[in-house]
Design a protein around this motif. Structure first.
Motif, mmCIF file in Angstrom:
data_model
loop_
_atom_site.group_PDB
_atom_site.id
_atom_site.type_symbol
_atom_site.label_atom_id
_atom_site.label_comp_id
_atom_site.label_asym_id
_atom_site.label_seq_id
_atom_site.Cartn_x
_atom_site.Cartn_y
_atom_site.Cartn_z
ATOM 1 N N GLU A 148 -126.177 -78.867 44.581
ATOM 2 C CA GLU A 148 -127.045 -78.823 43.130
ATOM 3 C C GLU A 148 -126.036 -77.997 42.078
ATOM 4 O O GLU A 148 -126.282 -77.052 41.389
ATOM 5 C CB GLU A 148 -128.465 -77.570 43.265
ATOM 6 C CG GLU A 148 -129.414 -78.393 44.227
ATOM 7 C CD GLU A 148 -130.593 -77.329 44.440
ATOM 8 O OE1 GLU A 148 -130.435 -76.388 44.426
ATOM 9 O OE2 GLU A 148 -131.639 -78.145 44.521
ATOM 10 N N VAL A 149 -124.883 -78.454 42.218
ATOM 11 C CA VAL A 149 -123.747 -77.994 41.413
ATOM 12 C C VAL A 149 -124.170 -77.673 39.800
ATOM 13 O O VAL A 149 -123.822 -76.860 39.128
ATOM 14 C CB VAL A 149 -122.289 -78.411 41.457
ATOM 15 C CG1 VAL A 149 -121.939 -78.316 42.970
ATOM 16 C CG2 VAL A 149 -122.531 -79.742 41.079
ATOM 17 N N ASP A 150 -125.074 -78.462 39.456
ATOM 18 C CA ASP A 150 -125.327 -78.650 37.886
ATOM 19 C C ASP A 150 -126.111 -77.332 37.696
ATOM 20 O O ASP A 150 -126.227 -77.190 36.391
ATOM 21 C CB ASP A 150 -126.005 -79.892 37.563
ATOM 22 C CG ASP A 150 -127.358 -80.116 38.431
ATOM 23 O OD1 ASP A 150 -127.249 -79.648 39.529
ATOM 24 O OD2 ASP A 150 -128.104 -80.905 38.020
ATOM 25 N N VAL A 151 -126.769 -76.843 38.711
ATOM 26 C CA VAL A 151 -127.702 -75.625 38.126
ATOM 27 C C VAL A 151 -127.111 -74.441 38.703
ATOM 28 O O VAL A 151 -127.711 -73.323 38.360
ATOM 29 C CB VAL A 151 -129.128 -75.885 38.502
ATOM 30 C CG1 VAL A 151 -129.644 -77.174 37.894
ATOM 31 C CG2 VAL A 151 -129.225 -76.288 40.204
ATOM 32 N N THR A 152 -126.123 -74.492 39.782
ATOM 33 C CA THR A 152 -125.895 -73.144 40.405
ATOM 34 C C THR A 152 -124.462 -72.592 39.781
ATOM 35 O O THR A 152 -124.085 -71.504 40.002
ATOM 36 C CB THR A 152 -125.603 -73.325 41.898
ATOM 37 O OG1 THR A 152 -124.891 -74.476 42.288
ATOM 38 C CG2 THR A 152 -127.136 -73.654 42.577
ATOM 39 N N ILE A 153 -123.772 -73.525 39.446
ATOM 40 C CA ILE A 153 -122.323 -73.109 38.607
ATOM 41 C C ILE A 153 -122.485 -72.501 37.373
ATOM 42 O O ILE A 153 -122.628 -73.190 36.504
ATOM 43 C CB ILE A 153 -121.292 -74.223 39.018
ATOM 44 C CG1 ILE A 153 -121.079 -74.286 40.532
ATOM 45 C CG2 ILE A 153 -120.108 -73.804 38.337
ATOM 46 C CD1 ILE A 153 -120.146 -75.578 40.746
ATOM 47 N N PRO A 154 -122.159 -71.207 37.137
ATOM 48 C CA PRO A 154 -121.965 -70.817 35.645
ATOM 49 C C PRO A 154 -120.817 -71.368 35.095
ATOM 50 O O PRO A 154 -119.855 -70.701 34.764
ATOM 51 C CB PRO A 154 -122.121 -69.280 35.996
ATOM 52 C CG PRO A 154 -121.049 -69.289 37.298
ATOM 53 C CD PRO A 154 -121.640 -70.228 38.145
ATOM 54 N N VAL A 155 -120.847 -72.617 34.607
ATOM 55 C CA VAL A 155 -119.622 -73.389 34.301
ATOM 56 C C VAL A 155 -118.860 -72.907 32.959
ATOM 57 O O VAL A 155 -117.626 -72.568 32.703
ATOM 58 C CB VAL A 155 -119.802 -74.907 34.149
ATOM 59 C CG1 VAL A 155 -120.854 -75.072 32.984
ATOM 60 C CG2 VAL A 155 -118.660 -75.685 33.876
ATOM 61 N N GLU A 156 -119.812 -72.449 32.127
ATOM 62 C CA GLU A 156 -119.117 -71.937 30.745
ATOM 63 C C GLU A 156 -118.391 -70.624 31.080
ATOM 64 O O GLU A 156 -117.343 -70.536 30.522
ATOM 65 C CB GLU A 156 -120.173 -71.840 29.744
ATOM 66 C CG GLU A 156 -120.696 -73.090 29.226
ATOM 67 C CD GLU A 156 -119.503 -74.085 28.637
ATOM 68 O OE1 GLU A 156 -118.752 -73.408 27.957
ATOM 69 O OE2 GLU A 156 -119.756 -75.375 29.081
ATOM 70 N N PRO A 157 -119.248 -69.522 31.499
ATOM 71 C CA PRO A 157 -118.158 -68.254 31.942
ATOM 72 C C PRO A 157 -117.131 -68.540 32.584
ATOM 73 O O PRO A 157 -115.940 -67.920 32.318
ATOM 74 C CB PRO A 157 -119.247 -67.575 32.658
ATOM 75 C CG PRO A 157 -120.347 -68.000 32.255
ATOM 76 C CD PRO A 157 -120.347 -69.419 32.203
ATOM 77 N N ILE A 158 -116.939 -69.463 33.656
ATOM 78 C CA ILE A 158 -115.853 -69.808 34.456
ATOM 79 C C ILE A 158 -114.714 -70.425 33.416
ATOM 80 O O ILE A 158 -113.473 -69.996 33.558
ATOM 81 C CB ILE A 158 -116.227 -70.623 35.691
ATOM 82 C CG1 ILE A 158 -116.820 -69.873 36.693
ATOM 83 C CG2 ILE A 158 -114.905 -71.374 36.293
ATOM 84 C CD1 ILE A 158 -117.397 -70.493 37.826
ATOM 85 N N LYS A 159 -115.062 -71.705 32.642
ATOM 86 C CA LYS A 159 -114.185 -72.199 31.920
ATOM 87 C C LYS A 159 -113.523 -71.000 30.961
ATOM 88 O O LYS A 159 -112.390 -71.399 30.572
ATOM 89 C CB LYS A 159 -115.009 -73.211 31.160
ATOM 90 C CG LYS A 159 -115.099 -74.296 32.009
ATOM 91 C CD LYS A 159 -116.121 -75.483 31.376
ATOM 92 C CE LYS A 159 -115.484 -76.258 30.148
ATOM 93 N NZ LYS A 159 -116.450 -77.451 29.631
ATOM 94 N N ARG A 160 -114.337 -70.203 30.383
ATOM 95 C CA ARG A 160 -113.646 -69.110 29.406
ATOM 96 C C ARG A 160 -112.590 -68.436 29.999
ATOM 97 O O ARG A 160 -111.609 -67.953 29.475
ATOM 98 C CB ARG A 160 -114.873 -68.256 28.975
ATOM 99 C CG ARG A 160 -115.630 -69.051 27.895
ATOM 100 C CD ARG A 160 -116.536 -68.083 27.088
ATOM 101 N NE ARG A 160 -117.467 -67.461 27.734
ATOM 102 C CZ ARG A 160 -118.690 -67.652 27.985
ATOM 103 N NH1 ARG A 160 -119.362 -68.850 27.414
ATOM 104 N NH2 ARG A 160 -119.694 -67.029 28.641
ATOM 105 N N VAL A 161 -112.770 -67.934 31.320
ATOM 106 C CA VAL A 161 -111.778 -67.528 32.040
ATOM 107 C C VAL A 161 -110.432 -68.343 32.084
ATOM 108 O O VAL A 161 -109.368 -67.906 31.906
ATOM 109 C CB VAL A 161 -112.204 -66.943 33.359
ATOM 110 C CG1 VAL A 161 -111.009 -66.344 34.103
ATOM 111 C CG2 VAL A 161 -113.453 -65.693 33.063
ATOM 112 N N LEU A 162 -110.783 -69.420 32.796
ATOM 113 C CA LEU A 162 -109.715 -70.488 32.686
ATOM 114 C C LEU A 162 -108.703 -70.936 31.807
ATOM 115 O O LEU A 162 -107.808 -71.047 31.734
ATOM 116 C CB LEU A 162 -110.333 -71.757 33.387
ATOM 117 C CG LEU A 162 -110.918 -71.491 34.970
ATOM 118 C CD1 LEU A 162 -111.618 -73.002 35.388
ATOM 119 C CD2 LEU A 162 -109.777 -71.224 35.865
ATOM 120 N N GLU A 163 -109.620 -70.857 30.560
ATOM 121 C CA GLU A 163 -109.108 -71.091 29.248
ATOM 122 C C GLU A 163 -107.617 -70.282 28.692
ATOM 123 O O GLU A 163 -106.834 -70.912 28.201
ATOM 124 C CB GLU A 163 -109.958 -71.158 28.000
ATOM 125 C CG GLU A 163 -111.004 -72.639 28.149
ATOM 126 C CD GLU A 163 -112.147 -72.446 27.275
ATOM 127 O OE1 GLU A 163 -112.068 -71.523 26.625
ATOM 128 O OE2 GLU A 163 -112.904 -73.503 27.108
#
Length: 258
Positions: A143-158
């Motif tokens: 259920e990665v679409d609902v369990t992964i906090p994608v935006e916070p992680i992407k902001r760090v990776l950016e």
């Protein structure tokens, strides 16, 4: 402007985390460091600010400001401040494995992670910043679409701009992936398409040993872990998974959860 907060209690652990954070964001555009300190006695305000200024000078200065406040609840004060500043990241450390049981129950780091104001990077005492070229994201691929906090992680990776390695450890992997895993991979590939992720599916049952070996083999500089939890502390820091990873890791671990 991205905000990275480094809580400081003037221990060697927090000073090491500060040194790591300063070097990590050095040269990154539009990243602002804040050294945060909560003092318990109102009479300590001036000395706290003076010590923070001395620490900034010792670390070479840079785009760093300080924030101090009077509080008896450090995790709550830091969590509120992080939310107020819409921080992208908190960088802090643990006191070391020798106090494992005490830390597990009382550590400000663990209490803060549970409050979830933003991703928390846990810097081990032995970590010395060189660069963050390779990041491993460990996922259970459920259920990665609902369990992964994608935006916070992407902001760090950016602002780190690393190569991204997404890894799954599961003893049920055989010759080929199941349709379910293939679909979850497709979703994650879309989520992190800006970072051209590479995927690894490893068929073993020992998560801790496998991740440590992966870190060494791929020269990983940071591990991101995303627990699925009813109780964050119960699942993230259970004896067989990320609890061991956090306390025994030679590289920082980024804890991010929904």
């Amino acid at each position: 402007m991205k905000t990275v907060i480094v809580p400081i209690d003037f221990s060697d652990t927090s000073k090491n985390s500060a040194k790591y954070a300063v070097r990590m964001v050095n040269g990154a555009p539009n990243v602002h460091l804040v050294f945060f300190h909560a003092y318990k006695k109102e009479s300590d305000e001036n000395s706290s600010r003076s010590q923070l200024a001395d620490l900034i000078s010792e670390l070479g200065g840079g785009n760093i400001t300080i924030h101090t406040e009077h509080s008896d609840d450090f995790p709550d004060a830091l969590s509120r401040f992080a939310r107020h500043r819409a921080a992208e990241l908190i960088v802090m450390g643990l006191n070391g494995a020798r106090m494992l049981d005490k830390i597990f129950l009382t550590s400000n780091t663990l209490k803060l992670i549970e409050k979830n104001p933003c991703p928390v990077m846990i810097v081990p005492p032995s970590a010395h910043f060189d660069s963050v070229k390779n990041v491993a994201l460990a996922s259970d691929f459920k259920e990665v679409d609902v369990t992964i906090p994608v935006e916070p992680i992407k902001r760090v990776l950016e602002f780190l701009k690393p190569s991204l390695h997404i890894v799954n450890v599961n003893s049920e992997h055989y010759v080929s992936l199941t349709p379910e895993f293939l679909e979850q991979r497709r979703i994650m590939e879309e989520m992190f398409r800006d970072f051209n992720p590479e995927f690894y599916f490893i068929g073993t049952s020992d998560f801790h040993e496998t991740i440590n070996t992966f870190v060494e083999d791929k020269k990983i500089d940071l591990v991101i872990t995303i627990p699925r939890s009813r109780s964050f502390i119960d699942t993230l820091f259970n004896p067989s998974h990320t609890r061991k990873l956090v306390f025994e890791s030679t590289v920082p671990v980024l804890a991010a959860h929904q």
